[in-house]
Design a protein around this motif. Structure first.
Motif, PDB file in Angstrom:
ATOM      1  N   PHE A 156     -27.155  44.224 -14.527  1.00 47.69           N
ATOM      2  CA  PHE A 156     -27.284  45.483 -15.262  1.00 47.69           C
ATOM      3  C   PHE A 156     -27.179  46.651 -14.297  1.00 47.69           C
ATOM      4  CE2 PHE A 156     -31.550  43.999 -14.230  1.00 47.69           C
ATOM      5  CZ  PHE A 156     -32.174  45.120 -13.684  1.00 47.69           C
ATOM      6  N   THR A 157     -26.589  47.732 -14.786  1.00 48.52           N
ATOM      7  CA  THR A 157     -26.424  48.957 -14.001  1.00 48.52           C
ATOM      8  C   THR A 157     -26.064  50.103 -14.948  1.00 48.52           C
ATOM      9  OG1 THR A 157     -25.438  49.789 -11.952  1.00 48.52           O
ATOM     10  CG2 THR A 157     -23.941  48.772 -13.512  1.00 48.52           C
ATOM     11  N   SER A 158     -26.474  51.304 -14.652  1.00 49.14           N
ATOM     12  CA  SER A 158     -27.232  51.738 -13.502  1.00 49.14           C
ATOM     13  C   SER A 158     -28.627  52.131 -13.979  1.00 49.14           C
ATOM     14  CB  SER A 158     -26.521  52.927 -12.860  1.00 49.14           C
ATOM     15  OG  SER A 158     -27.221  53.476 -11.807  1.00 49.14           O
ATOM     16  N   PRO A 159     -29.662  51.671 -13.331  1.00 52.06           N
ATOM     17  CA  PRO A 159     -31.019  52.001 -13.755  1.00 52.06           C
ATOM     18  C   PRO A 159     -31.561  53.235 -13.044  1.00 52.06           C
ATOM     19  CG  PRO A 159     -31.115  50.316 -12.094  1.00 52.06           C
ATOM     20  CD  PRO A 159     -29.648  50.660 -12.268  1.00 52.06           C
ATOM     21  N   HIS A 160     -32.642  53.761 -13.573  1.00 49.73           N
ATOM     22  CA  HIS A 160     -33.408  54.806 -12.880  1.00 49.73           C
ATOM     23  C   HIS A 160     -34.673  54.127 -12.354  1.00 49.73           C
ATOM     24  CE1 HIS A 160     -35.884  58.347 -12.131  1.00 49.73           C
ATOM     25  NE2 HIS A 160     -34.811  59.106 -12.285  1.00 49.73           N
ATOM     26  N   PRO A 161     -35.107  54.424 -11.141  1.00 52.96           N
ATOM     27  CA  PRO A 161     -36.270  53.733 -10.572  1.00 52.96           C
ATOM     28  C   PRO A 161     -37.545  53.854 -11.405  1.00 52.96           C
ATOM     29  CG  PRO A 161     -35.103  54.943  -8.857  1.00 52.96           C
ATOM     30  CD  PRO A 161     -34.484  55.346 -10.156  1.00 52.96           C
ATOM     31  N   LYS A 162     -37.623  54.871 -12.262  1.00 56.87           N
ATOM     32  CA  LYS A 162     -38.859  55.073 -13.030  1.00 56.87           C
ATOM     33  C   LYS A 162     -39.093  53.978 -14.059  1.00 56.87           C
ATOM     34  CE  LYS A 162     -36.646  58.101 -16.452  1.00 56.87           C
ATOM     35  NZ  LYS A 162     -36.610  57.138 -17.554  1.00 56.87           N
ATOM     36  N   ASP A 163     -38.042  53.260 -14.471  1.00 50.99           N
ATOM     37  CA  ASP A 163     -38.148  52.315 -15.583  1.00 50.99           C
ATOM     38  C   ASP A 163     -38.137  50.859 -15.123  1.00 50.99           C
ATOM     39  OD1 ASP A 163     -38.100  54.226 -17.800  1.00 50.99           O
ATOM     40  OD2 ASP A 163     -36.084  54.678 -17.108  1.00 50.99           O
ATOM     41  N   PHE A 164     -39.077  50.496 -14.236  1.00 49.38           N
ATOM     42  CA  PHE A 164     -39.171  49.113 -13.779  1.00 49.38           C
ATOM     43  C   PHE A 164     -40.571  48.565 -14.000  1.00 49.38           C
ATOM     44  CE2 PHE A 164     -35.134  49.739 -11.607  1.00 49.38           C
ATOM     45  CZ  PHE A 164     -34.544  48.493 -11.799  1.00 49.38           C
ATOM     46  N   PRO A 165     -40.925  48.337 -15.265  1.00 52.07           N
ATOM     47  CA  PRO A 165     -42.232  47.725 -15.534  1.00 52.07           C
ATOM     48  C   PRO A 165     -42.258  46.287 -15.041  1.00 52.07           C
ATOM     49  CG  PRO A 165     -40.927  47.789 -17.530  1.00 52.07           C
ATOM     50  CD  PRO A 165     -40.147  48.552 -16.496  1.00 52.07           C
ATOM     51  N   ASP A 166     -43.427  45.743 -14.909  1.00 57.26           N
ATOM     52  CA  ASP A 166     -43.564  44.373 -14.398  1.00 57.26           C
ATOM     53  C   ASP A 166     -42.860  43.350 -15.275  1.00 57.26           C
ATOM     54  OD1 ASP A 166     -44.960  45.211 -12.229  1.00 57.26           O
ATOM     55  OD2 ASP A 166     -46.941  44.752 -13.027  1.00 57.26           O
ATOM     56  N   GLU A 167     -42.766  43.638 -16.587  1.00 53.92           N
ATOM     57  CA  GLU A 167     -42.099  42.690 -17.486  1.00 53.92           C
ATOM     58  C   GLU A 167     -40.650  42.459 -17.067  1.00 53.92           C
ATOM     59  OE1 GLU A 167     -44.605  45.303 -20.346  1.00 53.92           O
ATOM     60  OE2 GLU A 167     -43.843  45.396 -18.306  1.00 53.92           O
ATOM     61  N   VAL A 168     -39.962  43.516 -16.647  1.00 55.75           N
ATOM     62  CA  VAL A 168     -38.566  43.390 -16.217  1.00 55.75           C
ATOM     63  C   VAL A 168     -38.475  42.603 -14.914  1.00 55.75           C
ATOM     64  CG1 VAL A 168     -36.552  44.668 -15.393  1.00 55.75           C
ATOM     65  CG2 VAL A 168     -37.789  45.478 -17.412  1.00 55.75           C
ATOM     66  N   LEU A 169     -39.326  42.938 -13.965  1.00 51.42           N
ATOM     67  CA  LEU A 169     -39.303  42.246 -12.665  1.00 51.42           C
ATOM     68  C   LEU A 169     -39.647  40.772 -12.824  1.00 51.42           C
ATOM     69  CD1 LEU A 169     -41.120  44.948 -10.483  1.00 51.42           C
ATOM     70  CD2 LEU A 169     -38.665  44.608 -10.815  1.00 51.42           C
ATOM     71  N   GLN A 170     -40.593  40.462 -13.697  1.00 52.43           N
ATOM     72  CA  GLN A 170     -40.975  39.073 -13.916  1.00 52.43           C
ATOM     73  C   GLN A 170     -39.819  38.276 -14.521  1.00 52.43           C
ATOM     74  OE1 GLN A 170     -44.566  38.650 -16.165  1.00 52.43           O
ATOM     75  NE2 GLN A 170     -44.467  36.415 -16.226  1.00 52.43           N
ATOM     76  N   LEU A 171     -39.094  38.894 -15.471  1.00 51.80           N
ATOM     77  CA  LEU A 171     -37.938  38.225 -16.081  1.00 51.80           C
ATOM     78  C   LEU A 171     -36.871  37.906 -15.047  1.00 51.80           C
ATOM     79  CD1 LEU A 171     -37.220  39.944 -19.515  1.00 51.80           C
ATOM     80  CD2 LEU A 171     -37.342  37.494 -19.070  1.00 51.80           C
ATOM     81  N   ILE A 172     -36.570  38.892 -14.194  1.00 51.96           N
ATOM     82  CA  ILE A 172     -35.552  38.677 -13.161  1.00 51.96           C
ATOM     83  C   ILE A 172     -35.959  37.528 -12.247  1.00 51.96           C
ATOM     84  CG2 ILE A 172     -34.368  39.726 -11.188  1.00 51.96           C
ATOM     85  CD1 ILE A 172     -34.735  42.438 -12.582  1.00 51.96           C
ATOM     86  N   HIS A 173     -37.239  37.445 -11.926  1.00 51.91           N
ATOM     87  CA  HIS A 173     -37.735  36.377 -11.056  1.00 51.91           C
ATOM     88  C   HIS A 173     -37.662  35.010 -11.733  1.00 51.91           C
ATOM     89  CE1 HIS A 173     -40.134  34.133  -8.253  1.00 51.91           C
ATOM     90  NE2 HIS A 173     -41.110  33.955  -9.134  1.00 51.91           N
ATOM     91  N   GLU A 174     -37.968  34.963 -13.023  1.00 55.81           N
ATOM     92  CA  GLU A 174     -38.084  33.674 -13.716  1.00 55.81           C
ATOM     93  C   GLU A 174     -36.749  33.088 -14.165  1.00 55.81           C
ATOM     94  OE1 GLU A 174     -40.661  34.344 -17.003  1.00 55.81           O
ATOM     95  OE2 GLU A 174     -42.498  34.362 -15.786  1.00 55.81           O
TER      96      GLU A 174
END
Length: 571
Positions: free
Chosen positions: A377-395
């Motif tokens: 996905f692109t392009s994001p803004h750094p303000k919109d990175f809740p843990d739910e998104v980071l956890q999904l990318i990791h899993e």
């Protein structure tokens, strides 16, 4: 509704010396209203207040007769429908007769006029990935109207340039291209249909009048929200007129338009999930060329990704100007969805938006469609990175462990002037959190050099951020002032161009193959004067040993200053 009614009554001459009851009854006759409702009563009171009839004498016979009528009217009014009943009735949509999906064309164009009649279209795309997707959307619309596509410019009947306005250089490229096309158009054989040229996308939106007035060779303009109108615009152009539609929309997402892949053998594709941007960074033209932020319904995105999977594609990139601010509010029940929080230490230039299906939900659903299809996905803004998104990318194995995290500057002072909504410290803290959440994550970023008021110290802070984060890839651009932006109105572009373009410690030249070669500015031997050490000057020939390469640039260290003849001995 009441305001509209009053205006109608004014047009009927209600505010004269006419009796108030006559006012309403005349309005009823002229407008063919049904039984008087409570809305009529409100209008009646307005008429009485503006009537010129006032008397302190006793009631005349005529007045007594009118009073009887009045009492009868009052009793009917008391037992009639209420104001709330009127509002409920007004809100019920009227049934429309079933119509075909295609909208009725304007009266001066027939359905046949909108057909392409197998005219050949040549498409050129400039700028970002969103423009690549826009090209596919535009072609999908034209293909359905009977146009053919060609990769041969010489045989094209229609040439469409999908343009970018993010920097002045991008626009200058289009002006240069139009001069080339002007020559092609003038040499068109009279035995063939006239060549039509169109400008699509951000430049059409930003420079509308200038393009039409300056370049008479341009036949049509279509902004990013006007691609559905391309068949009509081309039909108008067939009559020899210039045609333009650059209206921005609050809801156009092309959700029902399935893009046609430019390369049939492609193994990856872009999927647009939202359009526009609300961030209003002070340097950015995007909100003015692509409009406000709006998201596609999740269902339409999932359908498109499923079809791409069925076609055998192995990778999709979810696209948006601010992709992880995605918020689907297409269904009423979505408004009850739990809102996600901003990254810690980040803020927005707009009021926080509540409800809707957010990016974490979409990413989850997309990644479940095909475990063998990679998701980016692109392009994001750094303000919109809740843990739910980071956890999904990791899993999820099929969500790429790569995040594009535009910083733009390493200086908190410059970031504030840019209205980015975060400090350097908040950005670095987010970087650490992302790396803790996704071990081995690959990071890339965007940077702007030479923003308004930037000092050498500000620039060095950006350099130190690059060194601290150790990005896998970076995209660096010199600042380009854009009209309509906040910076254009409130700041001064006071950084000389030569300062933001060149390194103080490096030089560059081009080799025989026209590739750029960068090398340190250090003393070297001069082969024509043995024992003499010199530093390279513009116009010198130098021998450089290449030590590394990127897609566009070679790097190395200098060996000596030489001549073309002498250099043959080394090569």
């Amino acid at each position: 509704m009441l305001v509209m009614s009053v205006i109608l009554l004014q047009s009927l001459g209600c505010f004269s010396a006419m009796h108030p009851l006559q006012c309403v009854l005349q309005a009823q006759r002229c407008l063919r209203w049904g039984p008087l409702t409570s809305v009529s009563w409100l209008l009646l009171r307005t008429c009485r207040a503006h009537s010129g009839v006032r008397s302190s004498a006793g009631p005349s016979p005529e007045r007594r007769q009118e009073d009887g009528v009045w009492k009868d009217f009052s009793s009917r009014l008391a037992t009639g429908p209420t104001f709330q009943h009127f509002l409920r009735s007004a809100s019920v949509p009227q049934e429309k007769p079933s119509t075909p999906d295609v909208e009725d064309p304007p009266p001066y164009l027939t359905v046949d006029d909108l057909l392409g009649r197998q005219r050949k279209v040549y498409l050129e795309t400039y700028g970002c990935q969103m423009n690549v997707n826009d090209t596919e959307i535009a072609w999908s619309i034209l293909q359905k109207s009977g146009y053919l596509r060609t990769s041969n410019l010489q045989e094209a009947d229609v040439v469409l340039l999908v343009t970018c306005s993010i920097r002045e250089k991008a626009e200058q490229t289009i002006w240069n291209r139009l001069h080339q096309l002007k020559s092609l158009k003038s040499k068109r054989l009279r035995s063939r249909v006239p060549l039509r040229i169109g400008i699509l996308g951000c430049m059409a939106e930003r420079l509308k009048e200038e393009i039409l007035n300056r370049e008479k060779t341009v036949d049509i303009l279509a902004g990013p929200d006007a691609y559905r109108d391309l068949p009509r615009l081309l039909a108008v152009a067939e009559s020899g007129q210039q045609a333009a539609n650059v209206l921005l929309s609050m809801d156009e997402t092309y959700a029902d338009v399935l893009p046609v892949q430019m390369s049939p053998s492609a193994t990856s594709a872009f999927v647009s999930i939202m359009r526009g941007c609300d961030n209003m960074c002070s340097y950015c033209i995007v909100p003015f060329t692509r409009g406000r932020e709006r998201s596609r319904p999740v269902a339409s995105i999932l359908e498109e990704v499923r079809k791409l999977s069925e076609q055998g594609l192995k990778e999709v990139t979810l696209l948006g100007q601010n992709v992880n601010s995605f918020r689907d509010t297409s269904e009423v029940q979505f408004n009850n969805a739990v809102s996600t929080n901003l990254s810690r230490g980040f803020s927005t230039n707009y009021k926080a938006k509540q409800g809707g299906l957010r990016f974490a939900y979409l990413l989850d659903q997309v990644s479940r469609i095909d475990p063998e299809m990679r998701i980016r996905f692109t392009s994001p803004h750094p303000k919109d990175f809740p843990d739910e998104v980071l956890q999904l990318i990791h899993e999820r194995d099929n969500i790429c462990k790569q995040i594009h995290l535009p910083a733009q500057s390493g200086s908190s002072r410059v970031l504030e002037a840019m209205r980015r909504g975060y400090s350097r410290e908040a950005y670095v803290e987010l970087i650490h959190h992302i790396r803790e959440s996704i071990p081995g994550v690959s990071l890339s970023s965007d940077f702007i050099a030479g923003f308004c008021g930037e000092t050498e110290e500000d620039h060095l802070q950006t350099v130190s951020l690059l060194q601290e984060v150790q990005y896998n890839m970076g995209f660096l651009f010199a600042y380009s002032m854009r009209q309509k932006t906040r910076a254009y109105h409130r700041l001064k572009d006071d950084i000389p161009e030569e300062l933001s373009k060149r390194s103080a410690t490096d030089l560059y030249g081009r080799n025989d193959g026209n590739l750029k070669v960068i090398f340190p500015d250090v003393a070297m031997e001069d082969v024509t004067n043995p024992g003499l050490r010199v530093q390279a000057q513009p116009g010198d020939y130098v021998l450089v040993k290449i030590t590394s390469a990127s897609s566009q640039t070679l790097k190395g260290h200098v060996l000596c200053r030489t001549t073309l003849k002498d250099s043959a001995a080394y090569c």
